[in-house]
Scaffold this motif. Structure first.
Motif, PDB file in Angstrom:
ATOM      1  N   PRO A  64     -44.645 -19.042  38.394  1.00  0.00           N
ATOM      2  CA  PRO A  64     -43.766 -17.697  38.905  1.00  0.00           C
ATOM      3  C   PRO A  64     -43.360 -16.715  37.541  1.00  0.00           C
ATOM      4  O   PRO A  64     -43.226 -15.495  37.799  1.00  0.00           O
ATOM      5  CB  PRO A  64     -42.655 -18.457  39.661  1.00  0.00           C
ATOM      6  CG  PRO A  64     -43.090 -19.773  39.927  1.00  0.00           C
ATOM      7  CD  PRO A  64     -43.912 -20.233  38.817  1.00  0.00           C
ATOM      8  N   GLU A  65     -43.042 -17.437  36.473  1.00  0.00           N
ATOM      9  CA  GLU A  65     -42.558 -16.409  35.404  1.00  0.00           C
ATOM     10  C   GLU A  65     -43.877 -15.711  34.975  1.00  0.00           C
ATOM     11  O   GLU A  65     -43.624 -14.624  34.435  1.00  0.00           O
ATOM     12  CB  GLU A  65     -42.142 -17.312  34.156  1.00  0.00           C
ATOM     13  CG  GLU A  65     -40.721 -17.996  34.644  1.00  0.00           C
ATOM     14  CD  GLU A  65     -40.188 -18.618  33.431  1.00  0.00           C
ATOM     15  OE1 GLU A  65     -40.990 -19.871  32.940  1.00  0.00           O
ATOM     16  OE2 GLU A  65     -38.960 -18.484  32.885  1.00  0.00           O
ATOM     17  N   LEU A  66     -45.110 -16.425  34.880  1.00  0.00           N
ATOM     18  CA  LEU A  66     -46.355 -15.588  34.526  1.00  0.00           C
ATOM     19  C   LEU A  66     -46.592 -14.503  35.191  1.00  0.00           C
ATOM     20  O   LEU A  66     -47.406 -13.592  34.998  1.00  0.00           O
ATOM     21  CB  LEU A  66     -47.321 -16.873  34.164  1.00  0.00           C
ATOM     22  CG  LEU A  66     -48.682 -16.189  33.413  1.00  0.00           C
ATOM     23  CD1 LEU A  66     -48.271 -16.021  32.128  1.00  0.00           C
ATOM     24  CD2 LEU A  66     -49.650 -17.344  33.440  1.00  0.00           C
ATOM     25  N   ARG A  67     -46.521 -14.794  36.468  1.00  0.00           N
ATOM     26  CA  ARG A  67     -46.807 -13.845  37.690  1.00  0.00           C
ATOM     27  C   ARG A  67     -46.349 -12.482  37.261  1.00  0.00           C
ATOM     28  O   ARG A  67     -46.971 -11.423  37.539  1.00  0.00           O
ATOM     29  CB  ARG A  67     -46.564 -14.533  38.933  1.00  0.00           C
ATOM     30  CG  ARG A  67     -46.763 -13.441  40.110  1.00  0.00           C
ATOM     31  CD  ARG A  67     -48.055 -13.232  40.438  1.00  0.00           C
ATOM     32  NE  ARG A  67     -48.361 -12.135  41.541  1.00  0.00           N
ATOM     33  CZ  ARG A  67     -48.583 -10.832  41.170  1.00  0.00           C
ATOM     34  NH1 ARG A  67     -48.586 -10.437  39.953  1.00  0.00           N
ATOM     35  NH2 ARG A  67     -48.730 -10.284  42.253  1.00  0.00           N
ATOM     36  N   LEU A  68     -44.946 -12.488  37.000  1.00  0.00           N
ATOM     37  CA  LEU A  68     -44.221 -11.205  36.665  1.00  0.00           C
ATOM     38  C   LEU A  68     -45.093 -10.455  35.655  1.00  0.00           C
ATOM     39  O   LEU A  68     -44.626  -9.172  35.529  1.00  0.00           O
ATOM     40  CB  LEU A  68     -42.815 -11.377  36.275  1.00  0.00           C
ATOM     41  CG  LEU A  68     -42.057 -12.349  37.550  1.00  0.00           C
ATOM     42  CD1 LEU A  68     -40.799 -12.553  37.073  1.00  0.00           C
ATOM     43  CD2 LEU A  68     -42.166 -11.583  38.771  1.00  0.00           C
ATOM     44  N   LEU A  69     -45.609 -11.193  34.471  1.00  0.00           N
ATOM     45  CA  LEU A  69     -45.979 -10.424  33.440  1.00  0.00           C
ATOM     46  C   LEU A  69     -47.643 -10.143  33.530  1.00  0.00           C
ATOM     47  O   LEU A  69     -48.249  -9.686  32.347  1.00  0.00           O
ATOM     48  CB  LEU A  69     -45.858 -11.466  32.329  1.00  0.00           C
ATOM     49  CG  LEU A  69     -44.315 -11.542  32.006  1.00  0.00           C
ATOM     50  CD1 LEU A  69     -44.038 -12.634  30.823  1.00  0.00           C
ATOM     51  CD2 LEU A  69     -43.411 -10.562  31.795  1.00  0.00           C
ATOM     52  N   LEU A  70     -48.197 -10.357  34.867  1.00  0.00           N
ATOM     53  CA  LEU A  70     -49.594 -10.187  34.680  1.00  0.00           C
ATOM     54  C   LEU A  70     -50.350  -8.924  34.549  1.00  0.00           C
ATOM     55  O   LEU A  70     -51.099  -8.834  33.804  1.00  0.00           O
ATOM     56  CB  LEU A  70     -50.182 -10.825  36.081  1.00  0.00           C
ATOM     57  CG  LEU A  70     -50.032 -12.170  36.457  1.00  0.00           C
ATOM     58  CD1 LEU A  70     -50.771 -12.474  37.944  1.00  0.00           C
ATOM     59  CD2 LEU A  70     -51.019 -13.056  35.404  1.00  0.00           C
ATOM     60  N   PRO A  71     -49.496  -7.838  34.786  1.00  0.00           N
ATOM     61  CA  PRO A  71     -50.114  -6.380  34.542  1.00  0.00           C
ATOM     62  C   PRO A  71     -50.374  -6.368  33.087  1.00  0.00           C
ATOM     63  O   PRO A  71     -51.415  -5.654  32.690  1.00  0.00           O
ATOM     64  CB  PRO A  71     -49.096  -5.348  35.150  1.00  0.00           C
ATOM     65  CG  PRO A  71     -48.491  -6.245  36.291  1.00  0.00           C
ATOM     66  CD  PRO A  71     -48.272  -7.723  35.759  1.00  0.00           C
ATOM     67  N   CYS A  72     -49.455  -6.562  32.339  1.00  0.00           N
ATOM     68  CA  CYS A  72     -49.573  -6.249  30.802  1.00  0.00           C
ATOM     69  C   CYS A  72     -50.422  -7.292  30.257  1.00  0.00           C
ATOM     70  O   CYS A  72     -51.405  -6.795  29.302  1.00  0.00           O
ATOM     71  CB  CYS A  72     -48.203  -6.587  30.226  1.00  0.00           C
ATOM     72  SG  CYS A  72     -48.467  -6.107  28.319  1.00  0.00           S
ATOM     73  N   LEU A  73     -50.609  -8.507  30.691  1.00  0.00           N
ATOM     74  CA  LEU A  73     -51.633  -9.495  30.045  1.00  0.00           C
ATOM     75  C   LEU A  73     -53.047  -9.257  30.539  1.00  0.00           C
ATOM     76  O   LEU A  73     -53.744  -9.230  29.678  1.00  0.00           O
ATOM     77  CB  LEU A  73     -51.192 -10.997  30.664  1.00  0.00           C
ATOM     78  CG  LEU A  73     -49.775 -11.707  30.053  1.00  0.00           C
ATOM     79  CD1 LEU A  73     -49.518 -13.001  30.786  1.00  0.00           C
ATOM     80  CD2 LEU A  73     -49.849 -11.568  28.495  1.00  0.00           C
ATOM     81  N   VAL A  74     -53.255  -8.736  31.583  1.00  0.00           N
ATOM     82  CA  VAL A  74     -54.523  -8.388  32.244  1.00  0.00           C
ATOM     83  C   VAL A  74     -55.026  -7.097  31.476  1.00  0.00           C
ATOM     84  O   VAL A  74     -56.258  -7.162  31.147  1.00  0.00           O
ATOM     85  CB  VAL A  74     -54.537  -8.143  33.791  1.00  0.00           C
ATOM     86  CG1 VAL A  74     -55.869  -7.644  34.273  1.00  0.00           C
ATOM     87  CG2 VAL A  74     -54.234  -9.324  34.515  1.00  0.00           C
ATOM     88  N   ARG A  75     -53.984  -6.104  31.285  1.00  0.00           N
ATOM     89  CA  ARG A  75     -54.811  -4.913  30.401  1.00  0.00           C
ATOM     90  C   ARG A  75     -55.026  -5.198  29.067  1.00  0.00           C
ATOM     91  O   ARG A  75     -55.993  -4.780  28.559  1.00  0.00           O
ATOM     92  CB  ARG A  75     -53.402  -4.130  30.504  1.00  0.00           C
ATOM     93  CG  ARG A  75     -53.356  -3.269  31.810  1.00  0.00           C
ATOM     94  CD  ARG A  75     -52.270  -2.106  31.725  1.00  0.00           C
ATOM     95  NE  ARG A  75     -52.704  -0.947  31.073  1.00  0.00           N
ATOM     96  CZ  ARG A  75     -52.495  -0.481  29.896  1.00  0.00           C
ATOM     97  NH1 ARG A  75     -51.564  -0.991  29.018  1.00  0.00           N
ATOM     98  NH2 ARG A  75     -53.186   0.526  29.212  1.00  0.00           N
TER      99      ARG A  75
END
Length: 1196
Positions: free
Chosen positions: A32-43
């Motif tokens: 759940p914590e990682l889900r919030l940061l996915l946009p930056c990590l995918v970029r």
């Protein structure tokens, strides 16, 4: 923004990992914590990096591996594959169109032809269309914000409110801002998000995916914020959003707070961030960050900041909104907690002036302020001065109380302590409203007196001139010269702040300084000289001397200064009337406490004096019952009841605190038993019963004390009897009362008794007239009535006289029971004792209640007099229990002394003494029961007139079958036996035993384990309803090794089964049959005869009560016959015919149903001459079987 409370925010750990691009820490995050940061990590993973180093290549591989297992990555990848250049061009065209049309047009270039609502469109759309939907909605909000001119609004948007698509909408938002930074500046986007639901959550996700924009976003939000954030919805939402951002990045919280002060915007945010920071502080002794921050705002040199924060405080107090949720309330609560945390924990009520003059001057009676807390305490005082004086804070009652406690605490003699005292004194002068109650004012005066005494000591120890001493002198001079403005200037200069002080607020302090500061000793000495309130009652309202005395007694002022208050209290109790003043009972309670409990352990003799016995007797003079039936009373009934309450409460409190007093080696004097005997307790209680409405809680309090200490005066039968005496019957009797009846004197009654052997008429007439008098009017006749009771035992005295005496005795028992009982016991002593002139006292009878039963034997066959004896016995048994309990408490010091050298510990002696007392009471009760049971047995003379069997058999409700044919013939004889004196006495005794058994079931068990004549079993089982208790312990009684107890148990069970045919009785009966079968196999010949001869007839009762036991009982009887036959097999006598007949009786009982009692008795008489126990036992078995058969046939 309470709507975000259910959503998951980015944790500080995750935000720091994003800031530092720490791939290892990112890998440790939950899904759940990682889900919030996915946009930056995918970029990061997809875009070409500027860093071409090998380490980043490895980190990128870890990120790709981390993302590979997340399904949502695919949708974000699809978002990134859109043509953002075309999207930006369309967005620019739409903005131009909106600007051209004024923003009110519904046309949109980005999104056209919406078939459904935004949420459904978002769900059914592909990635490019989703980007356009979110971008169109966001641009619309941003345009509206720019056109609102600072006026807050809340935009309803399905896209940002639907909980199902929040994460997808957040992904789109983050991608849009990252790919179109010029079109969507992050500060503008953050501002727009404040106007939608869940805006704080979207904002935190946006900043977490662009972590280097944190300071920029915070500064932009603060700069655009309101000057007073608590005043509007927009301000509160902005504060909440910034607070969430700072929780996500706590290391920058204080920097954000600095921006708040710099911009003079959002004061609530500054306080909230400080509160969050204070909670994480570890230091307890130092000055907290909250105190430093608020003090810096109000006491700093920046007037703009001071005014800005002062406005925040004033507005916050005026708001009617829920204070608990406001930041101002949280700040005040935290400051109050810090203040309470450094207060001295123990405060003595002693005055410093009364301290021992030989002690060192630095020994303060008060528990002083700790040295490490002095600086913090001074900072808190200055802060509260600033809050109240500059910001206009109005303290609550709790804040004022705690502030006063802190100001009047005693610091150590250090420079910081001198500074603290000076600040405290000036704060008292500046804010005199903090002192609002007399107790607080007294506390302040005592503290000022301490200041005067300690000034020289502080100056010598601390090494600095005690400025507070000079200040006291200077302020006193200013007050005397009425230079109030000079005092105000002095206070402001000492506190270091300019505050407004009204001269009128100093009037109370002026009174204290210009007049003599009263010490407690002067107050107490003055209080005892105040005259008591005449005819004190609840009708007199207002503040009376009794209130003052009560408070001084409660604070132990009189005992500390050795001022006697006993006479004042006694005079006030004598000057009372109804309705009862509510302060009188608390006054007596606190007075008793001051008599028994010393004011301090160091001075155990510092107690008040109790009221003397003579003073108590004076109150009750004329109530003990003399020649005059209507004595003139000097004191009101209220006074007498209050003094009775005092005496009973004093005795109870003395017993309750015996151990404590013994440990302190103090033994206050108890009131003598002679005094208690002279107080007409029952008479006064009856008077109080009729005045319950006017006496408030006094009547119930007296009943409680009576039930605890005098249980023999609270017998239920007495209360029931009183209902008849004081009810409508009493009114009818008064109507029938003639002058002749009133004129009978005790002397005439004595003369009538003296004529008793020959003339009954005159005595009967006088007694009938006396029954019309009230209980109080009968008191003068009590002595004559009781002293002549022995004359009533002579033969030939009519039953009417005995019943009239019994009735008069019961009436007198309602007003003077204790004195009446003693006189009656002494009057009914046997003639041999009367010759020796042995007179028992109340104490003798409480120690040994069985004295009551050592009366003339003729009383046992006089039912009216026996009723009186049983009533007194029950009362004295209860009195004996209370007496022994009180004796155990009075001698509690015996438990303390041995325990010092006792290896078993201090509890062992107490347990032993308690057990001994319980054993004595049990022996006493059981002895009384055994004596009463013996009285129920007929004497030899009565046996000659009528056999004991006839006297005892008729109590059974169901006659035995063998007597059914003779019932009609004996009817007259039975009726005669039922009306005899013995039967009436038996009924009275059974009633008392029933009450005793119900009150303490252990007595039943003890008495039956001791045993009593089996002739009484029929009487006790039928006459005592509570005998069913025996079913609980009969199995234990049968298990005893003595044959006598086993026989008694089976005989008792046989009667119980007939009386109580219950399932429990059946199981116990079956047990008894099994035990009898077992004993048959182990008993010798002699013991077998001894056991079975009395118990075999019991089997008939078992069969009568429980027919299912028939088979078992018949088998047992045959077995007994066979055992007997085997024992005499070697003898010449032929037993086979008997055994054969027994077997036939069992197998074909109907063939023998015609056998009657006569035939069985004849067969029995044939072998009567035989002394062989086996032969007799076998014949008994045969008779038992025949009785069972006849009983069963007659039952059918």
């Amino acid at each position: 923004m309470s709507e975000c409370s259910a959503l998951q925010f980015v944790s500080p750990y995750a935000f720091e990992a994003m800031q530092k691009v720490d791939v290892v820490r990112l890998a440790a995050l939950s899904d759940p914590e990682l889900r919030l940061l996915l946009p930056c990590l995918v970029r990061m993973a997809l875009c070409a990096p500027a860093d071409q180093s090998q380490s980043w290549a490895q980190d990128k591989k870890l990120i790709l591996r981390l993302l590979s297992g997340v399904e949502a990555v695919n949708s974000i990848v699809a978002l990134l594959s859109v043509d953002f250049h075309a999207l930006e061009q369309d967005a620019s065209k739409e903005q131009q169109l909106r600007h051209k049309l004024g923003g009110g047009s519904g046309e949109s270039i980005l999104v056209s032809q919406l078939q459904h609502g935004l949420t459904l469109e978002f769900e059914h759309s592909d990635s490019p269309r989703r980007l356009r939907l979110v971008l169109s909605e966001l641009l619309a909000i941003m345009n509206k914000v720019s056109e609102s001119n600072g006026e807050f609004f809340l935009k309803s948007s399905e896209l940002f409110e639907s909980p199902v698509y929040l994460e997808e909408a957040a992904d789109v938002l983050c991608i849009l801002q990252a790919e179109l930074p010029s079109l969507l500046p992050i500060v503008d986007v953050a501002e727009a998000l404040l106007h939608v639901k869940n805006g704080a959550w979207f904002l935190c996700l946006l900043v977490a995916n662009v972590p280097d924009s944190f300071n920029e976003v915070c500064r932009g939000l603060i700069k655009n914020g309101e000057r007073q954030d608590e005043e509007s919805v927009g301000g509160r939402r902005r504060t909440e959003a910034l607070r969430h951002l700072c929780k996500m990045n706590p290391s920058q919280a204080l920097r954000v707070r600095g921006m708040v002060v710099e911009e003079c915007h959002l004061p609530g945010l500054g306080v909230a961030l400080t509160l969050d920071h204070t909670k994480n502080e570890c230091s307890e002794d130092g000055v907290s960050d909250l105190v430093c921050f608020v003090s810096g705002l109000l006491l700093g040199t920046n007037a703009k900041v001071r005014t800005w924060f002062g406005t925040f405080i004033r507005n916050g107090q005026q708001r009617k909104r829920d204070n608990v949720s406001s930041v101002l309330w949280q700040m005040r609560r935290q400051l109050l907690l810090e203040l309470m945390g450094i207060l001295p924990t123990v405060r003595s009520t002693h005055i410093v002036e009364e301290a021992d003059p030989d002690t060192e001057p630095n020994v303060s009676v008060y528990s002083g302020l700790k040295e490490e807390h002095v600086v913090k305490a001074s900072a808190l005082l200055r802060l509260y001065c600033a809050l109240m004086g500059i910001a206009g804070l109005k303290p609550t009652d709790e804040e004022a109380e705690q502030l006063l406690q802190l100001m009047t605490s005693r610091p150590p003699a250090t420079p910081a302590g001198v500074r603290f005292v000076s600040l405290s004194f000036c704060m008292l002068l500046a804010f005199s409203t903090l002192v609002s109650t007399p107790e607080q004012e007294q506390l302040m005066v005592m503290w000022l007196s301490w200041m005067i005494k300690e000034e020289a000591y502080f100056e010598s120890i601390s090494g600095v001139s005690a400025s507070f001493g000079e200040m006291l002198l200077l302020v006193a001079m200013y007050f005397h010269s009425n230079q109030l403005s000079a005092i105000i200037d002095l206070v402001c200069s000492t506190l270091g702040m300019k505050i407004v002080i009204k001269p009128s607020s100093l009037s109370r302090m002026k009174t204290i300084f210009t007049q003599e500061i009263f010490t407690e000793q002067v107050v107490t000495a003055h209080a005892v000289r105040v005259p008591v309130t005449g005819n004190l009652s609840a009708n007199i309202t207002g503040f009376l001397p009794i209130h003052c005395i009560y408070q001084l007694l409660k604070s132990r002022s009189f005992t500390k200064h050795k001022v006697s208050i006993k006479d004042w209290i006694y005079r006030q109790l004598c000057e009372t009337t109804t309705p009862l003043h509510p302060q009188l009972l608390p006054l007596i309670d606190v007075y008793i406490n001051s008599i028994l409990t010393p004011a301090s352990k160091s001075n155990p003799e510092a107690t008040n004096q109790p009221v003397t016995e003579q003073e108590i007797l004076n109150v009750f003079q004329g109530l003990s019952g003399g020649e005059n039936p209507r004595p003139t009373q000097r004191f009101s009934i209220t006074t007498q009841l209050l003094v009775l309450y005092y005496v009973l409460s004093y005795e109870e409190a003395l017993l309750a605190s015996t151990k404590i007093l013994a440990a302190m080696q103090r033994k206050p004097k108890s009131y003598s038993s002679a005094l208690m005997d002279q107080i007409p307790i029952k008479y006064l209680i009856r008077q109080a019963q009729g005045l319950q409405q006017e006496l408030g809680g006094l009547h119930s309090a007296l009943l409680r004390l009576l039930a605890t200490n005098y249980p023999h005066l609270c017998i239920v039968d007495d209360w029931i009897c009183e209902e008849h005496i004081t009810g409508t019957d009493a009114l009818l009797r008064r109507m029938l009362l003639t002058n002749t009846a009133k004129n009978h004197s005790p002397k005439q009654l004595q003369e009538a008794f003296s004529m008793l052997p020959g003339n009954h008429t005159q005595l009967m007439q006088i007694l009938e007239h006396l029954t019309l008098l009230s209980a109080g009017e009968l008191i003068p006749y009590a002595e004559v009535l009781t002293s002549n009771m022995n004359l009533l035992l002579e033969a030939g005295v009519p039953r009417g006289i005995l019943q009239a005496v019994n009735k008069l005795w019961m009436v007198l028992n309602t007003v003077m029971p204790r004195r009446l009982w003693v006189m009656t016991v002494n009057a009914l002593q046997p003639s041999a004792k009367m010759v020796r002139q042995q007179k028992y006292t109340q104490n003798d009878l409480m120690i040994d209640p069985l004295i009551v039963l050592r009366c003339d034997q003729r009383v046992y066959r006089s039912p009216p007099l026996m009723d009186i004896i049983l009533h007194m016995l029950n009362g004295y048994l209860l009195a004996s229990k209370a007496y022994l309990n009180a004796h155990l408490k009075e001698t509690a010091e015996q438990d303390i002394r041995p325990s010092q050298n006792n290896a078993m510990g201090p509890e062992a002696p107490e347990v032993t003494r308690e057990e001994l007392k319980n054993a004595l009471l049990a022996a006493q009760d059981s002895a009384a029961v055994q004596i009463l049971l013996e009285i129920c047995l007929p004497t030899e003379e009565e046996k000659g007139q009528s056999s004991s069997a006839e006297l005892l058999r008729d109590v059974q409700s169901s006659p035995s079958p063998q007597r059914a044919a003779e019932a009609e013939e004996e009817e007259e004889e039975e009726e005669q036996s039922l009306l005899c004196n013995l039967r009436e006495v038996q009924c009275l005794i059974c009633c008392l035993l029933h009450q005793m058994y119900i009150a303490d079931p252990n007595i039943v068990k003890l008495v039956h384990f001791q045993g009593y004549p089996c002739e009484l079993l029929a009487l006790t089982v039928a006459g005592i309803p509570s005998m069913h208790i025996c079913l609980d312990f009969i199995p234990e009684l049968i298990a005893q090794p003595e044959l006598e107890k086993q026989i008694f148990a089976i005989q008792l069970l046989s009667y119980l089964c007939i009386q109580y045919a219950l399932p429990k009785s059946l199981s116990v009966a079956r047990l008894a049959i099994n035990v009898m079968g077992t004993l048959l196999t182990v008993l010798t010949q002699s013991k077998r005869y001894t056991f079975f001869m009395p118990t075999l007839p019991c089997l008939v009762s078992f069969c009568q009560a429980f027919p299912p036991l028939y088979e078992d009982i018949m088998s047992l009887l045959i077995q007994i016959g066979q055992v007997c036959a085997s024992d005499v097999a070697t003898q010449t006598r032929d037993f086979d015919p008997i055994i054969t007949r027994l077997q036939q009786l069992k197998e074909k009982p109907h063939d023998f149903s015609g056998l009657c009692k006569d035939s069985s008795s004849k067969s029995c008489s044939r072998d009567t001459a035989s002394l062989d126990p086996d032969v007799q036992l076998c014949q008994c078995v045969e008779n038992t079987i025949i009785e069972i058969i006849n009983m069963s046939v007659s039952g059918i």
